[in-house]
Design an enzyme around this catalytic site. Structure first.
Site, PDB file in Angstrom:
ATOM      1  N   HIS A  75       0.786  -1.321  -0.090  1.00 38.03           N
ATOM      2  CA  HIS A  75       0.229  -0.010   0.068  1.00 38.03           C
ATOM      3  C   HIS A  75       0.736   1.059   0.090  1.00 38.03           C
ATOM      4  CE1 HIS A  75      -3.842  -2.087   1.436  1.00 38.03           C
ATOM      5  NE2 HIS A  75      -3.596  -2.542   0.413  1.00 38.03           N
ATOM      6  N   GLU A 126       0.850   4.152   1.801  1.00 39.38           N
ATOM      7  CA  GLU A 126       1.479   4.466   3.121  1.00 39.38           C
ATOM      8  C   GLU A 126       2.643   3.671   3.553  1.00 39.38           C
ATOM      9  OE1 GLU A 126      -1.576   3.279   2.410  1.00 39.38           O
ATOM     10  OE2 GLU A 126      -3.390   4.105   3.728  1.00 39.38           O
ATOM     11  N   CYS A 177      -5.722   1.666   5.734  1.00 39.30           N
ATOM     12  CA  CYS A 177      -6.427   0.228   6.199  1.00 39.30           C
ATOM     13  C   CYS A 177      -5.690   0.049   7.418  1.00 39.30           C
ATOM     14  CB  CYS A 177      -5.950  -0.712   5.143  1.00 39.30           C
ATOM     15  SG  CYS A 177      -4.220  -1.386   5.169  1.00 39.30           S
TER      16      CYS A 177
END
Ligand SMILES: [Zn+2]
Length: 159
Positions: free
Chosen positions: A77, A79, A103
């Site tokens: 992801h 991040e 998430c």
């Protein structure tokens, strides 16, 4: 007299997060992240993509099917990539701009690196257990969350 229509910090950093999302090869979800220090210096950027060495053309991008034939076990992801991509220094007291609410897996990484604020654009998975878990952990850990307020400004780049 100085210019008055310059970009705000929020517009600048969210703009970089959105620009970074443009690098994603995912047909369904393009997410970008930009981490900045408490002195408004950019520390790292990231977008969702396959791990280094895993060829984008050979990896699955599907959302449905057998687990190993979907993107889910593989994609890193935005991040997490932004956290891992930083070249030097600590992320303590930093803030992260993200185009989509983190998430629960990324939330853990955000908390553990000492990031203190999450500025997000979209929260379209707010009803999922994953995002509920993120919000619980952020609250307990004292990580502030703030929804970006779009200004409607259009930024045109000719590249
Ligand atoms: Zn994530």
């Amino acid at each position: 007299m100085k210019r008055t229509d310059y970009l705000s910090w929020d517009e600048y950093f969210m703009g970089i997060a959105l620009l970074s999302a443009g690098r994603s090869k995912d047909n369904n979800t393009q997410v970008g992240a930009c981490i900045v220090s408490d002195e408004n210096k950019i520390l790292s950027v990231g977008y969702n993509g396959m791990p280094t060495g895993c060829n984008d053309d050979d990896m699955p991008w599907e959302r449905e099917g057998a687990f190993l034939d979907t993107k889910y076990p593989y994609v890193c992801h935005a991040e997490l990539n932004a956290i891992l991509n930083r070249s030097t220094g600590s992320l303590k007291n930093a803030r992260i701009y993200v185009s989509l609410f983190p998430c629960n897996e990324c939330a853990k990484a955000i908390i553990q690196t000492g990031i203190k604020e999450v500025v997000y654009w979209d929260d379209k998975y707010a009803d999922t257990d994953g995002v509920k878990a993120s919000k619980l952990m952020f609250r307990l850990s004292g990580v502030a969350i703030r929804q970006y307020q779009p200004t409607g400004r259009e930024i045109k780049l000719k590249v």
